[in-house]
Design a protein around this motif. Structure first.
Motif, PDB file in Angstrom:
ATOM      1  N   ALA A 192       4.950  -2.200  -1.969  1.00 34.17           N
ATOM      2  CA  ALA A 192       4.821  -2.407  -0.525  1.00 34.17           C
ATOM      3  C   ALA A 192       5.646  -1.382   0.250  1.00 34.17           C
ATOM      4  O   ALA A 192       5.210  -0.842   1.276  1.00 34.17           O
ATOM      5  CB  ALA A 192       5.259  -3.813  -0.157  1.00 34.17           C
ATOM      6  N   LYS A 193       6.842  -1.091  -0.260  1.00 32.73           N
ATOM      7  CA  LYS A 193       7.713  -0.110   0.385  1.00 32.73           C
ATOM      8  C   LYS A 193       7.090   1.283   0.338  1.00 32.73           C
ATOM      9  O   LYS A 193       7.110   2.031   1.327  1.00 32.73           O
ATOM     10  CB  LYS A 193       9.076  -0.107  -0.300  1.00 32.73           C
ATOM     11  CG  LYS A 193      10.107   0.777   0.367  1.00 32.73           C
ATOM     12  CD  LYS A 193      11.461   0.649  -0.329  1.00 32.73           C
ATOM     13  CE  LYS A 193      12.500   1.541   0.351  1.00 32.73           C
ATOM     14  NZ  LYS A 193      13.822   1.416  -0.306  1.00 32.73           N
ATOM     15  N   GLU A 194       6.512   1.635  -0.804  1.00 38.23           N
ATOM     16  CA  GLU A 194       5.875   2.942  -0.943  1.00 38.23           C
ATOM     17  C   GLU A 194       4.640   3.047  -0.042  1.00 38.23           C
ATOM     18  O   GLU A 194       4.363   4.101   0.543  1.00 38.23           O
ATOM     19  CB  GLU A 194       5.471   3.158  -2.402  1.00 38.23           C
ATOM     20  CG  GLU A 194       4.747   4.472  -2.678  1.00 38.23           C
ATOM     21  CD  GLU A 194       5.606   5.685  -2.417  1.00 38.23           C
ATOM     22  OE1 GLU A 194       5.031   6.779  -2.215  1.00 38.23           O
ATOM     23  OE2 GLU A 194       6.850   5.555  -2.400  1.00 38.23           O
ATOM     24  N   LEU A 195       3.906   1.955   0.084  1.00 38.87           N
ATOM     25  CA  LEU A 195       2.725   1.945   0.949  1.00 38.87           C
ATOM     26  C   LEU A 195       3.109   2.201   2.402  1.00 38.87           C
ATOM     27  O   LEU A 195       2.481   3.012   3.089  1.00 38.87           O
ATOM     28  CB  LEU A 195       1.991   0.607   0.819  1.00 38.87           C
ATOM     29  CG  LEU A 195       0.775   0.419   1.742  1.00 38.87           C
ATOM     30  CD1 LEU A 195      -0.294   1.466   1.469  1.00 38.87           C
ATOM     31  CD2 LEU A 195       0.202  -0.988   1.586  1.00 38.87           C
ATOM     32  N   LYS A 196       4.144   1.524   2.884  1.00 41.11           N
ATOM     33  CA  LYS A 196       4.610   1.735   4.254  1.00 41.11           C
ATOM     34  C   LYS A 196       5.061   3.168   4.468  1.00 41.11           C
ATOM     35  O   LYS A 196       4.816   3.765   5.522  1.00 41.11           O
ATOM     36  CB  LYS A 196       5.750   0.761   4.578  1.00 41.11           C
ATOM     37  CG  LYS A 196       5.309  -0.679   4.730  1.00 41.11           C
ATOM     38  CD  LYS A 196       6.484  -1.561   5.153  1.00 41.11           C
ATOM     39  CE  LYS A 196       6.038  -2.991   5.372  1.00 41.11           C
ATOM     40  NZ  LYS A 196       7.168  -3.873   5.798  1.00 41.11           N
ATOM     41  N   LYS A 197       5.728   3.719   3.449  1.00 43.01           N
ATOM     42  CA  LYS A 197       6.205   5.097   3.556  1.00 43.01           C
ATOM     43  C   LYS A 197       5.030   6.061   3.687  1.00 43.01           C
ATOM     44  O   LYS A 197       5.050   6.981   4.515  1.00 43.01           O
ATOM     45  CB  LYS A 197       7.044   5.434   2.315  1.00 43.01           C
ATOM     46  CG  LYS A 197       7.581   6.854   2.305  1.00 43.01           C
ATOM     47  CD  LYS A 197       8.374   7.121   1.028  1.00 43.01           C
ATOM     48  CE  LYS A 197       8.855   8.571   0.964  1.00 43.01           C
ATOM     49  NZ  LYS A 197       9.616   8.851  -0.284  1.00 43.01           N
ATOM     50  N   ARG A 198       3.997   5.852   2.879  1.00 44.12           N
ATOM     51  CA  ARG A 198       2.840   6.743   2.935  1.00 44.12           C
ATOM     52  C   ARG A 198       2.067   6.588   4.250  1.00 44.12           C
ATOM     53  O   ARG A 198       1.551   7.572   4.793  1.00 44.12           O
ATOM     54  CB  ARG A 198       1.910   6.456   1.759  1.00 44.12           C
ATOM     55  CG  ARG A 198       2.500   6.830   0.408  1.00 44.12           C
ATOM     56  CD  ARG A 198       1.465   6.699  -0.694  1.00 44.12           C
ATOM     57  NE  ARG A 198       2.016   6.992  -2.009  1.00 44.12           N
ATOM     58  CZ  ARG A 198       1.285   7.061  -3.112  1.00 44.12           C
ATOM     59  NH1 ARG A 198      -0.024   6.845  -3.067  1.00 44.12           N
ATOM     60  NH2 ARG A 198       1.866   7.341  -4.277  1.00 44.12           N
ATOM     61  N   GLN A 199       2.006   5.372   4.743  1.00 43.91           N
ATOM     62  CA  GLN A 199       1.302   5.144   5.998  1.00 43.91           C
ATOM     63  C   GLN A 199       2.019   5.814   7.168  1.00 43.91           C
ATOM     64  O   GLN A 199       1.374   6.273   8.116  1.00 43.91           O
ATOM     65  CB  GLN A 199       1.165   3.638   6.259  1.00 43.91           C
ATOM     66  CG  GLN A 199       0.187   2.951   5.321  1.00 43.91           C
ATOM     67  CD  GLN A 199       0.181   1.438   5.503  1.00 43.91           C
ATOM     68  OE1 GLN A 199       1.190   0.849   5.920  1.00 43.91           O
ATOM     69  NE2 GLN A 199      -0.944   0.819   5.185  1.00 43.91           N
ATOM     70  N   ALA A 200       3.329   5.879   7.104  1.00 42.50           N
ATOM     71  CA  ALA A 200       4.108   6.466   8.193  1.00 42.50           C
ATOM     72  C   ALA A 200       4.229   7.980   8.073  1.00 42.50           C
ATOM     73  O   ALA A 200       4.576   8.658   9.045  1.00 42.50           O
ATOM     74  CB  ALA A 200       5.504   5.851   8.240  1.00 42.50           C
ATOM     75  N   ALA A 201       3.925   8.516   6.892  1.00 41.44           N
ATOM     76  CA  ALA A 201       4.088   9.956   6.675  1.00 41.44           C
ATOM     77  C   ALA A 201       2.989  10.739   7.380  1.00 41.44           C
ATOM     78  O   ALA A 201       1.843  10.294   7.481  1.00 41.44           O
ATOM     79  CB  ALA A 201       4.081  10.253   5.182  1.00 41.44           C
ATOM     80  N   GLU A 202       3.347  11.935   7.845  1.00 35.12           N
ATOM     81  CA  GLU A 202       2.372  12.803   8.486  1.00 35.12           C
ATOM     82  C   GLU A 202       1.516  13.477   7.423  1.00 35.12           C
ATOM     83  O   GLU A 202       1.986  13.828   6.339  1.00 35.12           O
ATOM     84  CB  GLU A 202       3.095  13.871   9.316  1.00 35.12           C
ATOM     85  CG  GLU A 202       2.147  14.755  10.111  1.00 35.12           C
ATOM     86  CD  GLU A 202       2.887  15.725  11.007  1.00 35.12           C
ATOM     87  OE1 GLU A 202       2.232  16.585  11.614  1.00 35.12           O
ATOM     88  OE2 GLU A 202       4.130  15.616  11.085  1.00 35.12           O
ATOM     89  N   ASP A 203       0.229  13.644   7.745  1.00 33.10           N
ATOM     90  CA  ASP A 203      -0.674  14.290   6.798  1.00 33.10           C
ATOM     91  C   ASP A 203      -0.265  15.746   6.578  1.00 33.10           C
ATOM     92  O   ASP A 203       0.226  16.422   7.502  1.00 33.10           O
ATOM     93  CB  ASP A 203      -2.112  14.243   7.319  1.00 33.10           C
ATOM     94  CG  ASP A 203      -2.661  12.825   7.315  1.00 33.10           C
ATOM     95  OD1 ASP A 203      -2.253  12.047   6.444  1.00 33.10           O
ATOM     96  OD2 ASP A 203      -3.483  12.507   8.185  1.00 33.10           O
ATOM     97  N   SER A 204      -0.499  16.228   5.373  1.00 29.72           N
ATOM     98  CA  SER A 204      -0.167  17.614   5.063  1.00 29.72           C
ATOM     99  C   SER A 204      -1.145  18.555   5.764  1.00 29.72           C
ATOM    100  O   SER A 204      -2.261  18.145   6.134  1.00 29.72           O
ATOM    101  CB  SER A 204      -0.257  17.837   3.556  1.00 29.72           C
ATOM    102  OG  SER A 204      -1.607  17.703   3.116  1.00 29.72           O
ATOM    103  N   PRO A 205      -0.750  19.821   5.977  1.00 27.84           N
ATOM    104  CA  PRO A 205      -1.674  20.800   6.583  1.00 27.84           C
ATOM    105  C   PRO A 205      -2.975  20.915   5.803  1.00 27.84           C
ATOM    106  O   PRO A 205      -4.042  21.102   6.387  1.00 27.84           O
ATOM    107  CB  PRO A 205      -0.874  22.104   6.545  1.00 27.84           C
ATOM    108  CG  PRO A 205       0.565  21.657   6.555  1.00 27.84           C
ATOM    109  CD  PRO A 205       0.594  20.396   5.748  1.00 27.84           C
ATOM    110  N   GLU A 206      -2.891  20.803   4.465  1.00 30.09           N
ATOM    111  CA  GLU A 206      -4.101  20.891   3.644  1.00 30.09           C
ATOM    112  C   GLU A 206      -5.048  19.728   3.938  1.00 30.09           C
ATOM    113  O   GLU A 206      -6.269  19.913   4.020  1.00 30.09           O
ATOM    114  CB  GLU A 206      -3.732  20.898   2.160  1.00 30.09           C
ATOM    115  CG  GLU A 206      -2.971  22.136   1.686  1.00 30.09           C
ATOM    116  CD  GLU A 206      -1.498  22.093   2.078  1.00 30.09           C
ATOM    117  OE1 GLU A 206      -0.847  23.144   1.967  1.00 30.09           O
ATOM    118  OE2 GLU A 206      -1.018  21.012   2.496  1.00 30.09           O
ATOM    119  N   ALA A 207      -4.477  18.525   4.110  1.00 27.96           N
ATOM    120  CA  ALA A 207      -5.316  17.356   4.417  1.00 27.96           C
ATOM    121  C   ALA A 207      -5.936  17.479   5.806  1.00 27.96           C
ATOM    122  O   ALA A 207      -7.109  17.160   6.015  1.00 27.96           O
ATOM    123  CB  ALA A 207      -4.480  16.081   4.318  1.00 27.96           C
TER     124      ALA A 207
END
Length: 567
Positions: A192-207
């Motif tokens: 759950a903690k990792e999911l929240k972290k990924r949701q809050a992270a900015e997308d990479s330039p490649e994405a």
């Protein structure tokens, strides 16, 4: 087409049988791999549930046995053909085509199936010409009446449902967690903690680079568009005729007829939605509701009604300056479309709806009010944010106050009172409705009227005599003086008027006064305006809708460009 025959209009065979009690008509849904047909009612008394189910089955059995009238079939066939040839529904034409294609594509079928209709339509016309409604009777019998894959659902309200669901959820969570080891618990927390972290992270330039982008250079600056509308006052009557010429409208003429509502008394604003529905559903002095519906279906692409409440400002005013919400237009529009050879019939129908609507239709009025109350109560549960937004805006500006009185919580409260009045003493409601019509169509009513025409140049020339005859046939004085609240040109943004050398000084002066003149309802709406204070409404919903707001700029203040960024 079968769907339209059964529930396409309020007078269709199945919707007519179920009219009232807060009707919910879903009809055919062909967006899934397996199409479905559903129909139902809301607000049904517990003891009447069985009778409703039997009424649906009995009506469908009658349809399978007796079929549909020739008028009903002709009306539905013309309506469906119009929809196929002109699938405009407020969305761009390309969007409608895309949706039709995707509906087939997602099930690995040919996407063009959703766009092809000529052969099927031609075959259907030939079948109807030979066999009447036999094909539709066969479909009702085989796909509905003899179909055992059906379900009857009865939803019963419960005051303890939410508490029961919470308790059930609590018990299920307790049962699941009791079986988890400490390691499994920690794994869940970590995931759950990792999911929240990924949701809050900015997308990479490649994405980000994989997202399709549309640049200004991709747009075709030479795309054909309609000319600025041309307007002219017709026959010295005060009625304003506006024409929009487009390169092509697929052989269809679009006609809007608008009536100025500002002469009405402010206390009758709450009756406008009822009046609007009666124009479509009560029939006229010479036609029943079914006859009127069939005539519209046979000869036109449809006639709709629309209430317009819109704040306005002078066309040459600075877009960066806030304008007053007390300057607004209130209009009742009839909107229709037809082929040029049928425009005479379309305008005749519109005139009849405007001047001869049956306002003594007690049964229809009560059923409409029940449906409006039920629909709004349901809408508040699912779209409470919209109601909160209107409620906040209604504290600031007359146009916002009027809009909330017609479409907001105030409207619901008023409709409940109006429903009780219609049930107990309908004559009082009828007198108010008749007084509204007499006021709207008084001797000088044309001076607040607008007729809006859209078509290609050939169509506009072809229908001009029909429009002239329509204007000449309307009741009221031809040489009536302009109403003081005539403000129609502004809402159309007729920019060319301010630059036309042939425009008279008097016309320029009239236009310049429109944006500064307060609407006649301003005083009464200000006196009844919602106080600026906190308030809350209890609604049976799992979601709380909370809003807070206020005016950022006073009329006349300059609006910074930063406001657009924040918005």
């Amino acid at each position: 087409m079968l769907n339209h025959l059964l529930v396409g209009t309020h007078s269709s065979v199945l919707s007519g049988a179920l009219l009232g009690s807060g009707m919910v008509l879903e009809g055919v849904d062909d967006g899934l791999l397996q199409s479905t047909f559903s129909v139902g009612l809301r607000g049904v008394e517990k003891d009447d549930v069985g009778a409703v189910e039997q009424l649906v089955y009995d009506t469908l059995e009658t349809v399978a046995r007796d079929g549909f009238s020739a008028d009903d079939v002709a009306s539905s066939l013309n309506t469906i053909e119009f929809r196929l040839r002109d699938p405009s529904s407020g969305d761009p034409l390309e969007i409608n085509y895309m949706i039709d294609a995707v509906g087939k594509w997602i099930y690995d079928r040919d996407p063009t199936e959703g766009l092809k209709y000529e052969d099927t339509l031609r075959a259907l016309k030939e079948d109807v010409e030979t066999n009447g409604s036999h094909i539709f009777q066969k479909l009702v019998k085989e796909l509905i009446n003899e179909n055992n894959h059906r379900v009857f659902m009865n939803f019963i309200p419960s005051t303890t449902l939410e508490a029961e669901q919470r308790e059930d959820e609590k018990d299920r969570i307790a049962a699941l967690t009791s079986k988890l080891s400490e390691k499994e618990r920690q794994d869940i927390y970590a995931t759950a903690k990792e999911l929240k972290k990924r949701q809050a992270a900015e997308d990479s330039p490649e994405a980000k680079a994989t997202i399709p982008r549309l640049a200004i250079s991709d747009l075709d600056a030479s795309s054909a568009s309609g000319e600025y509308p041309r307007s002219v006052e017709k026959h010295g009557s005060g009625a304003t005729l506006v024409t929009h010429s487009f390169p092509s409208t697929s052989g269809i003429a679009y006609i809007d007829v608008g009536i100025d509502l500002s002469p009405l008394k402010y206390e009758d604003v709450t009756l406008l939605p009822l009046y609007e529905r009666l124009m479509k559903e009560a029939g006229t002095t010479s036609k029943s509701d079914a006859e009127l519906s069939n005539e519209i279906g046979r000869h036109t692409g449809g006639v709709t009604t629309d209430l317009l409440i819109n704040a306005i400002k002078y066309d040459n005013s600075d877009d960066n300056v806030a304008f007053s919400n007390d300057n607004f237009v209130t209009m009742l529009f009839l909107r229709g479309r037809a082929t040029p050879e049928k425009v005479d019939k379309l305008l005749s129908i519109m005139k009849e709806m405007l001047t001869e609507t049956k306002l003594d239709a007690k049964k229809e009025s009560i059923e409409i009010l029940k449906d409006q109350v039920s629909s709004m109560e349901s809408s508040i549960q699912s779209s409470g944010n919209s109601y909160a937004y209107r409620r906040l805006k209604a504290r600031y500006g007359a146009a916002n106050t009027v809009n909330e009185k017609i479409n907001g919580i105030s409207a619901l409260l008023d409709k409940r009172k109006l429903l009780r009045q219609a049930q107990d003493s309908f004559d009082q409601v009828k007198l108010r409705l008749e007084d509204m019509r007499n006021t709207m169509f008084s001797n000088n009513w044309r001076s607040g009227m607008i007729i809006n025409l859209t078509g290609d140049d050939k169509i506009l020339q072809q229908i001009a005599p029909s429009v002239d005859h329509f204007i000449d046939s309307l009741p009221g004085m031809k040489d009536a003086q302009h109403l003081a609240n005539d403000r129609l040109m502004n809402i159309l943004n007729l920019r060319q008027n301010t630059n036309n050398d042939e425009n008279s000084d008097a016309e320029q002066q009239r236009l310049s006064l429109l944006h500064t003149e307060s609407h006649p309802w301003v005083s009464a709406s200000t006196n009844s305006r919602i106080p600026i204070r906190d308030e809350g409404f209890i609604v049976s919903t799992k979601v709380s809708y909370v809003g807070k707001g206020g005016p950022l700029y006073a009329p006349g203040e300059t609006i910074s460009g930063a406001a657009s960024v924040v918005e």
